[in-house]
Each structure stands twice: as C-alpha cells, then as structure tokens.
Design an enzyme around this catalytic site. Structure first.
Site, PDB file in Angstrom:
ATOM      1  N   TYR A  91       6.913  14.277 -19.867  1.00 29.44           N
ATOM      2  CA  TYR A  91       5.812  14.332 -18.788  1.00 29.44           C
ATOM      3  C   TYR A  91       4.980  15.555 -18.815  1.00 29.44           C
ATOM      4  O   TYR A  91       5.594  16.600 -18.876  1.00 29.44           O
ATOM      5  CB  TYR A  91       6.670  14.282 -17.403  1.00 29.44           C
ATOM      6  N   SER A 186      12.847  12.434 -21.571  1.00 33.03           N
ATOM      7  CA  SER A 186      12.503  12.325 -20.221  1.00 33.03           C
ATOM      8  C   SER A 186      11.375  11.056 -20.217  1.00 33.03           C
ATOM      9  O   SER A 186      11.861  10.162 -20.310  1.00 33.03           O
ATOM     10  CB  SER A 186      11.945  13.708 -19.568  1.00 33.03           C
ATOM     11  N   GLN A 187      10.371  11.271 -19.926  1.00 32.81           N
ATOM     12  CA  GLN A 187       9.153  10.401 -19.860  1.00 32.81           C
ATOM     13  C   GLN A 187       9.314   9.649 -21.176  1.00 32.81           C
ATOM     14  O   GLN A 187       9.249   8.583 -21.469  1.00 32.81           O
ATOM     15  CB  GLN A 187       7.913  10.846 -19.633  1.00 32.81           C
ATOM     16  N   ASP A 272      21.207  17.943 -14.523  1.00 34.20           N
ATOM     17  CA  ASP A 272      19.891  17.597 -14.477  1.00 34.20           C
ATOM     18  C   ASP A 272      19.159  17.044 -13.057  1.00 34.20           C
ATOM     19  O   ASP A 272      19.758  16.296 -12.490  1.00 34.20           O
ATOM     20  CB  ASP A 272      19.582  16.437 -15.311  1.00 34.20           C
ATOM     21  N   HIS A 301      18.158  19.563 -17.609  1.00 32.46           N
ATOM     22  CA  HIS A 301      16.966  18.735 -18.530  1.00 32.46           C
ATOM     23  C   HIS A 301      16.883  18.785 -19.880  1.00 32.46           C
ATOM     24  O   HIS A 301      16.027  17.962 -20.506  1.00 32.46           O
ATOM     25  CB  HIS A 301      15.545  18.657 -17.503  1.00 32.46           C
TER      26      HIS A 301
END
Length: 325
Positions: A91, A186-187, A272, A301
């Site tokens: 992101y 993540s994204q 996270d 994360h």
C-alpha cells in the site's frame, strides 16, 4: 506484543464472510471487458546499471484498457527450474527503480513488478495514473475510492490490473514455457491471491501478510492504516455500512482464496497491527489449494524479512521441482 488472537485460535479461525451470489459472474465480466479494451504489451529496454539481467520498461493494458506500468527483469543466468515471478506492491508504493527489485532475478527467476495505479506517494514512486477513478467522496487514501459500487471501486480496478499483469508476463519471449508465480506483501499479498484465482495458468502463490482479507474484522480490531480509512468512512457514512461491505465482498481475498488451486506459502507476523493475524489466517484457512504458512511470533508487518525470503526461495524451488505439467 501480540495484537490479536493466540496462535492456537488462529489455526482454527474460519469465519463466515459475505459472498455475493454473482461473484464469479462479476469477475468474469470485469476481465472480459479489460481484455476487449486491451492493446498488446510493450517491453522497452531500460537504461540501468544492473548487469546480471536485462531490464525492460513495461506498459500493459489493465482495467478498462488503462495503461499500467511495470518492470521486467530477465536474468542472464536462469535458475535450473525457471519461473516467472509476478510481484505486486504494498500500500502506498509504486514500481520505483529497477534497483529496488533485485532478489528474484538474482536467484535466476524472470521477474515482473506491477506498478500500482494512482499510488506511489508513500514510499516508492509510481508512474501509473488512475484515469478510471470517478472522483466520488471518500476518506483520505485508497480504501474507499468508489466504494458505493463494486463496478466503480478502486480495488476492482487494481485486482483487474493484477490479473492482466499475469497475462502480460506470458507474452514476453523470455517467459515462454515457464511456470508463473504470483507474490507480494500486504496489499501485494492480497493481489497475489486474487491474481492466482482470476488469471489462468498460475502455478504457485506467495502472499505475505495479505491485505483485504476479512476487511470487516480488520476495521474492527485495528486502528492502524489502511483499515482505519474504512472505519473512518463508515463512522461518517453510517447509513452506507451495508453498501460498503457488500462492495468489499467482491475483493475480500477470503472469497478469492476459496477458489484457489495453486500451491501457496503465506506468512504472518503475530505482532502485526496493519494486517491483523486473524485476517491473514481467515484467508489462509479458507485457501482451497495446497498451502503452508510461516508464522513469526514477534514480528509485525515485516512478515519475517530476509529469513522469510529464504523460505520463499526454498518453497519455490521445491514447488517447481514437483511440477510435472
């Protein structure tokens, strides 16, 4: 510190999530429309100091035929069992510079990095605009752009781009006959799952801390961005909550994971607070294909960092060694 359920509960966390009746029809329509508007991908040699690989500046057609940028790195010394790794970005980031993306080509794998439309203002620069954005009111960020309807939603465009990137990767001569693998964190991890189910011919997936899995829980259990964008929008537009989560059901990667066939290696950090572990395990536990997950008890994360990169290299080598197709 731990931010979510204990690992013993995470292992068995299989929540019910909204799944629209027209889910498959919707995505078939999105991909058909993108293909109908597509132009052939372009691969232009890039000037770079990189010596171990040929580097190409990529332009391919994504959602609605919109041009999407990327990098393609083709190593001079291929791995004994080669593959094409299509990687998606976290992101706020974009494709940056080819120097930002060396590990996979250094290990001998052809590597396509997809730029992220409209992003790139957070940590790596980007070169892809988002001309299909309808400009509707939203909270700051990307999570609520066009969220009143799945057909106008930002992540519908981005998921379509991700599937189109797989098809673009198949079109370069250096990828002929090579199995294709999706990856990202993540994204990018959410996109890796979605692309593995929406695009044909994906051999394996490596989603790290996938975002957009069970987003309702994400908005309920963390006040960190980007899920905080969703909570803020719902607080202001409380009359639209049902509409918001109906739209999100089309991009909830739990629903995509249910349709997965490719072997997958996930990762999760139990500390996270950006993609809470319960959301990651929601996708993992619903994932229909062969799967494993690397759990990092005290990591957040970062999802395991270099140690996990080694795990992905081992997973990829083992998966390709068993590939008889």
């Amino acid at each position: 510190m731990l931010t979510d359920l204990p690992l013993s509960e995470l292992r068995h966390y299989v929540p019910d999530v909204i799944e629209p009746a027209d889910f498959d029809e919707f995505w078939s329509g999105q991909l058909a429309a993108a293909r109908a508007a597509a132009r052939p991908p372009e691969f232009t040699p890039a000037s770079t100091v990189i010596r171990h690989a040929d580097v190409f500046d990529v332009t391919f057609s994504g959602f609605a035929g919109d041009p999407v940028k990327g990098w393609l790195l083709v190593p001079h010394d291929p791995a004994p069992r080669g593959a094409v790794v299509v990687e998606y970005i976290g992101y706020g980031g974009g494709r940056g510079d080819p120097l930002d993306w060396l590990p996979w080509s250094c290990a001998g794998y052809v590597h396509l990095v997809m730029d992220t439309r409209g992003q790139g203002g957070g940590w790596l620069g980007a070169d892809t605009p988002d001309p299909s954005d309808n400009g509707a009111p939203r909270s700051p960020g990307f999570m609520t752009r066009g969220i009143a309807d799945p057909r106008t939603y930002y992540y519908t465009r981005l998921f379509t781009d991700a599937a189109c990137a797989v098809e673009a990767a198949h079109s370069h001569p250096a990828t002929a006959g090579l199995p294709l693998v999706t990856a990202g964190g993540s994204q990018g991890g959410g996109l890796a799952i979605a692309a593995a189910t929406l695009a044909p011919g994906v051999r394996a997936a490596m989603p790290d801390m996938p975002f957009l899995a069970h987003p309702r829980r994400g908005a309920q259990v963390t006040d960190s961005l980007p899920y905080a964008e969703l909570a803020a929008y719902c607080a202001v537009h409380s009359d639209q909550v049902d509409t918001v989560f109906r739209t999100l059901s089309y991009v909830d990667v739990v629903n995509h994971a249910k349709r997965a066939q490719a072997p997958a290696l996930f990762s999760a950090g139990l500390a996270d607070d950006i993609t809470p572990p319960s959301t990651v395990f929601a996708a993992f536990n619903h994932y229909a294909g062969p799967k494993d997950i690397a759990v990092y008890e005290f990591n957040g994360h970062d999802g395991g960092g270099t140690l996990h990169l080694r795990a992905k290299l081992d997973f990829l080598a083992a998966t390709l060694a068993g590939d008889t197709r």
